[in-house]
Design a protein around this motif. Structure first.
Motif, PDB file in Angstrom:
ATOM      1  N   GLY A 287       0.810  -1.210   0.000  1.00 57.45           N
ATOM      2  CA  GLY A 287       0.000   0.000   0.000  1.00 57.45           C
ATOM      3  C   GLY A 287       0.843   1.260   0.000  1.00 57.45           C
ATOM      4  N   LEU A 288       1.926   1.247   0.776  1.00 59.38           N
ATOM      5  CA  LEU A 288       2.814   2.411   0.853  1.00 59.38           C
ATOM      6  C   LEU A 288       3.528   2.662  -0.466  1.00 59.38           C
ATOM      7  CD1 LEU A 288       4.361   1.887   4.398  1.00 59.38           C
ATOM      8  CD2 LEU A 288       2.995   3.853   3.674  1.00 59.38           C
ATOM      9  N   VAL A 289       3.906   1.586  -1.146  1.00 59.32           N
ATOM     10  CA  VAL A 289       4.593   1.728  -2.435  1.00 59.32           C
ATOM     11  C   VAL A 289       3.685   2.428  -3.445  1.00 59.32           C
ATOM     12  CG1 VAL A 289       5.520   0.474  -4.433  1.00 59.32           C
ATOM     13  CG2 VAL A 289       6.162  -0.220  -2.109  1.00 59.32           C
ATOM     14  N   GLN A 290       2.445   1.939  -3.565  1.00 57.37           N
ATOM     15  CA  GLN A 290       1.532   2.567  -4.532  1.00 57.37           C
ATOM     16  C   GLN A 290       1.147   3.968  -4.075  1.00 57.37           C
ATOM     17  OE1 GLN A 290      -1.944   3.381  -4.847  1.00 57.37           O
ATOM     18  NE2 GLN A 290      -2.322   3.192  -2.656  1.00 57.37           N
ATOM     19  N   TYR A 291       1.038   4.178  -2.770  1.00 59.44           N
ATOM     20  CA  TYR A 291       0.690   5.502  -2.235  1.00 59.44           C
ATOM     21  C   TYR A 291       1.787   6.519  -2.562  1.00 59.44           C
ATOM     22  CZ  TYR A 291      -0.161   9.149   1.284  1.00 59.44           C
ATOM     23  OH  TYR A 291      -0.370  10.349   1.919  1.00 59.44           O
ATOM     24  N   TYR A 292       3.033   6.101  -2.421  1.00 60.40           N
ATOM     25  CA  TYR A 292       4.156   7.010  -2.663  1.00 60.40           C
ATOM     26  C   TYR A 292       4.227   7.418  -4.133  1.00 60.40           C
ATOM     27  CZ  TYR A 292       8.934   8.758  -2.999  1.00 60.40           C
ATOM     28  OH  TYR A 292      10.045   9.546  -3.241  1.00 60.40           O
ATOM     29  N   PHE A 293       4.171   6.439  -5.035  1.00 56.88           N
ATOM     30  CA  PHE A 293       4.349   6.742  -6.458  1.00 56.88           C
ATOM     31  C   PHE A 293       3.076   7.344  -7.080  1.00 56.88           C
ATOM     32  CE2 PHE A 293       7.769   3.605  -5.823  1.00 56.88           C
ATOM     33  CZ  PHE A 293       8.830   4.324  -6.356  1.00 56.88           C
ATOM     34  N   ASP A 294       1.906   6.776  -6.766  1.00 50.23           N
ATOM     35  CA  ASP A 294       0.675   7.334  -7.340  1.00 50.23           C
ATOM     36  C   ASP A 294       0.316   8.658  -6.694  1.00 50.23           C
ATOM     37  OD1 ASP A 294       0.483   5.289  -9.072  1.00 50.23           O
ATOM     38  OD2 ASP A 294      -1.182   4.253  -8.107  1.00 50.23           O
ATOM     39  N   GLY A 295       0.778   8.868  -5.435  1.00 47.82           N
ATOM     40  CA  GLY A 295       0.529  10.148  -4.775  1.00 47.82           C
ATOM     41  C   GLY A 295       1.155  11.303  -5.542  1.00 47.82           C
ATOM     42  N   LYS A 296       2.320  11.067  -6.115  1.00 49.73           N
ATOM     43  CA  LYS A 296       2.981  12.100  -6.912  1.00 49.73           C
ATOM     44  C   LYS A 296       2.161  12.460  -8.146  1.00 49.73           C
ATOM     45  CE  LYS A 296       7.781  11.049  -5.581  1.00 49.73           C
ATOM     46  NZ  LYS A 296       9.110  10.662  -6.077  1.00 49.73           N
ATOM     47  N   LYS A 297       1.401  11.473  -8.663  1.00 44.30           N
ATOM     48  CA  LYS A 297       0.617  11.701  -9.872  1.00 44.30           C
ATOM     49  C   LYS A 297      -0.723  12.380  -9.583  1.00 44.30           C
ATOM     50  CE  LYS A 297       2.325   7.556 -12.318  1.00 44.30           C
ATOM     51  NZ  LYS A 297       1.886   6.268 -12.939  1.00 44.30           N
ATOM     52  N   TYR A 298      -1.389  11.934  -8.519  1.00 50.73           N
ATOM     53  CA  TYR A 298      -2.790  12.293  -8.362  1.00 50.73           C
ATOM     54  C   TYR A 298      -3.110  13.208  -7.179  1.00 50.73           C
ATOM     55  CZ  TYR A 298      -3.199   8.324 -11.553  1.00 50.73           C
ATOM     56  OH  TYR A 298      -3.055   7.473 -12.601  1.00 50.73           O
ATOM     57  N   LEU A 299      -2.239  13.266  -6.181  1.00 56.72           N
ATOM     58  CA  LEU A 299      -2.549  14.063  -5.008  1.00 56.72           C
ATOM     59  C   LEU A 299      -2.091  15.508  -5.179  1.00 56.72           C
ATOM     60  CD1 LEU A 299      -1.659  11.543  -2.146  1.00 56.72           C
ATOM     61  CD2 LEU A 299      -3.908  12.066  -3.103  1.00 56.72           C
ATOM     62  N   SER A 300      -2.856  16.413  -4.628  1.00 54.96           N
ATOM     63  CA  SER A 300      -2.541  17.832  -4.720  1.00 54.96           C
ATOM     64  C   SER A 300      -1.229  18.160  -4.015  1.00 54.96           C
ATOM     65  CB  SER A 300      -3.673  18.649  -4.090  1.00 54.96           C
ATOM     66  OG  SER A 300      -3.283  19.988  -3.907  1.00 54.96           O
ATOM     67  N   LYS A 301      -0.476  19.092  -4.586  1.00 51.21           N
ATOM     68  CA  LYS A 301       0.769  19.519  -3.951  1.00 51.21           C
ATOM     69  C   LYS A 301       0.506  20.203  -2.609  1.00 51.21           C
ATOM     70  CE  LYS A 301       3.526  20.025  -8.172  1.00 51.21           C
ATOM     71  NZ  LYS A 301       4.321  20.951  -9.036  1.00 51.21           N
ATOM     72  N   ASP A 302      -0.709  20.722  -2.435  1.00 46.66           N
ATOM     73  CA  ASP A 302      -1.066  21.362  -1.164  1.00 46.66           C
ATOM     74  C   ASP A 302      -1.008  20.372  -0.005  1.00 46.66           C
ATOM     75  OD1 ASP A 302      -1.475  23.737  -2.481  1.00 46.66           O
ATOM     76  OD2 ASP A 302      -3.645  23.464  -2.689  1.00 46.66           O
ATOM     77  N   SER A 303      -1.205  19.063  -0.318  1.00 45.08           N
ATOM     78  CA  SER A 303      -1.197  18.049   0.747  1.00 45.08           C
ATOM     79  C   SER A 303       0.197  17.835   1.331  1.00 45.08           C
ATOM     80  CB  SER A 303      -1.739  16.718   0.212  1.00 45.08           C
ATOM     81  OG  SER A 303      -0.900  16.201  -0.811  1.00 45.08           O
ATOM     82  N   LEU A 304       1.214  18.406   0.670  1.00 48.67           N
ATOM     83  CA  LEU A 304       2.593  18.288   1.176  1.00 48.67           C
ATOM     84  C   LEU A 304       2.888  19.307   2.269  1.00 48.67           C
ATOM     85  CD1 LEU A 304       4.489  17.784  -2.205  1.00 48.67           C
ATOM     86  CD2 LEU A 304       4.233  16.071  -0.397  1.00 48.67           C
ATOM     87  N   TYR A 305       1.988  20.257   2.443  1.00 48.31           N
ATOM     88  CA  TYR A 305       2.267  21.344   3.393  1.00 48.31           C
ATOM     89  C   TYR A 305       1.136  21.460   4.415  1.00 48.31           C
ATOM     90  CZ  TYR A 305       5.227  22.422  -0.602  1.00 48.31           C
ATOM     91  OH  TYR A 305       6.125  22.331  -1.634  1.00 48.31           O
ATOM     92  N   PRO A 306       1.457  21.878   5.636  1.00 43.41           N
ATOM     93  CA  PRO A 306       0.419  22.044   6.658  1.00 43.41           C
ATOM     94  C   PRO A 306      -0.530  23.180   6.295  1.00 43.41           C
ATOM     95  CG  PRO A 306       2.520  22.896   7.434  1.00 43.41           C
ATOM     96  CD  PRO A 306       2.808  22.179   6.145  1.00 43.41           C
ATOM     97  N   GLN A 307      -1.817  23.014   6.615  1.00 47.10           N
ATOM     98  CA  GLN A 307      -2.811  24.036   6.291  1.00 47.10           C
ATOM     99  C   GLN A 307      -2.672  25.265   7.179  1.00 47.10           C
ATOM    100  OE1 GLN A 307      -6.715  22.285   6.429  1.00 47.10           O
ATOM    101  NE2 GLN A 307      -6.314  20.869   4.743  1.00 47.10           N
TER     102      GLN A 307
END
Length: 457
Positions: free
Chosen positions: A159-179
């Motif tokens: 799960g972590l492997v797919q989360y790491y690589f697919d996260g780069k494709k589909y998750l917003s860059k905003d999720s990398l920073y605290p709100q």
């Protein structure tokens, strides 16, 4: 935990094992408060979820190694912290995949919830299957629980492997920073209070150790007190805050009885992995006709009934014009939850004895009844929590919902000490009747509570 060492277990007595299991669940929900704060103020949701997943993976790696009770308690610590980081933030990430007007939003959350319950339904079959030797009795007459737990570690790694690589494709860059990144001037008091808390806890443990009272039971008591004290502190903080308006304060007061009701419900619902698990192992015939199964397989009933009942209740709430208010649904939910326990007292009453084994249909029926209660309380509770939350305490109020579960399981950690085959009937009757009585009392206060909600349905 309670299986004999010669059978692959740790040799704990059943009472201690049940108490540890309950307090473990309580800790998981308490840790979510810290996980939400770290995401909002320090790491951002994507990194927080990843770190949580890594810790959960290492927790199950610890369980997959033959290092006895030490590995158990290390794994509990890792999984508790990891789940606290992952659980409150992964839902927020699903929401961030869609705009508020995107029609796919509800479908996305439906897939997310279905995935959770699918995993919960598969695990109680896959894990004991692996622990028993994959159907080949590779481990003799005993159980290799380590092999079963290794499946969770492998699953989380994938799960972590797919989360790491697919996260780069589909998750917003905003999720990398605290709100709401924490400012340096606000960081110092937090660090100070954290250190004070750690020192205070260390001092209590040191005193218990020096006086010869550092036992599992006493540690569980400390956690129980913390789990009950935390929501009380939160309620006092919100009710006394100048940031809370008169209307919002009224709504917080309305939430108090709903919180208590939720805690009672979760104490019963979460006992499926404790008291009902013991009943399945010790008191249930583990076959229906020629179909044989493991006691652990009963844990699939919770997610299975959720998946079956959810479409019906979605339809019901969508079409019922004069449906009960949230307090009314909570009241009915408590009655159903209590009924599920009273139902479990019937085998001992009918047979006049709690020796021997009874039909698996008793457990199946009890789980079905309590899941009706969950449909009346869990989704409704999530919804009403967001509606009654003061603007200045939106996130903290959602933490309160998780703390209801933590408080319920903490209380459960104490009352399960009174459960055994010999006390089976009075235990189920007492707990079940308490829930039913509180549900009836809540019913008579539905209108006053609704008035305190001040415009919230």
């Amino acid at each position: 935990m309670y299986y004999a060492v010669t059978k692959g277990g740790l040799g704990f007595d059943e009472t201690t094992a049940a108490s540890i299991m309950s307090i473990y669940g309580s800790l998981v929900y308490m840790s979510g408060v810290v996980g939400g704060w770290l995401s909002d103020r320090v790491w951002g949701s994507r990194r927080t979820v990843f770190i949580g997943g890594v810790l959960i993976m290492f927790g199950h790696i610890s369980l997959s190694l033959p290092f006895g009770s030490t590995a158990l308690f290390v794994s509990i610590a890792l999984i508790v912290v990891g789940t606290g980081l992952l659980k409150p933030n992964v839902s927020e990430m699903v929401g961030s995949l869609y705009s508020e007007t995107d029609k796919r939003r509800d479908a996305g959350f439906s897939m997310f919830v279905f995935g959770i319950n699918l995993g919960a339904a598969v695990a109680p079959w896959a894990v004991p299957f692996a622990a028993s030797g994959f159907g080949f009795h590779l481990f003799g007459s005993g159980m290799n629980f380590h092999a079963g737990f290794s499946l969770a570690a492998i699953g989380m790694f994938l799960g972590l492997v797919q989360y790491y690589f697919d996260g780069k494709k589909y998750l917003s860059k905003d999720s990398l920073y605290p709100q709401d990144p924490i400012e340096k001037e606000n960081l110092r008091p937090i660090i100070i209070w954290t250190i004070v808390g750690v020192i205070a806890l260390a001092a209590i443990i040191a005193i218990l150790g020096l006086t010869g009272n550092l036992t599992i039971s006493n540690v569980i008591w400390i956690i129980t007190i913390i789990a009950i004290a935390l929501p009380i502190i939160y309620f006092v903080m919100m009710l006394s805050s100048r940031k809370v308006t008169k209307v919002e304060r009224s709504r917080v007061w309305a939430y108090v009885p709903l919180f208590i009701a939720a805690a009672v419900f979760w104490a019963i619902e979460e006992s499926g992995s404790v008291v009902l698990a013991l009943f399945a192992a010790n008191r249930t015939v583990l076959h229906i006709g020629g179909w044989h199964f493991a006691a652990a397989n009963f844990q699939t009933l919770n997610p299975l009934f959720i998946m079956i009942l959810t479409p019906f209740f979605v339809w019901l709430w969508s079409t019922w014009d004069k449906q009960p208010s949230a307090p009314g649904k909570f009241s009915a939910g408590l009655v159903f939850a209590g009924a599920s326990y009273i139902f479990m007292a019937l085998p001992g009453i009918i047979h006049g004895s709690t020796a021997g084994r009874v039909s698996p249909w008793w457990l199946i029926g009890s789980w079905f009844i309590v899941e009706i209660a969950e449909m009346l309380i869990s989704p409704i509770g999530l919804s009403v929590t967001t509606k009654l939350a003061p603007k200045a305490f939106q996130s903290q109020m959602m933490s309160m919902w998780f703390l209801a579960d933590a408080a319920g399981q903490a209380v459960n950690a104490q009352i399960v000490k009174f459960y055994s085959s010999s006390t089976e009937v009075p235990y189920f009757l007492a707990v079940g009747l308490v829930s039913v009585i509180i549900g009836i009392i809540l019913f008579f206060f539905v209108k006053p509570i609704h008035r305190l909600m001040d415009g919230v349905d």
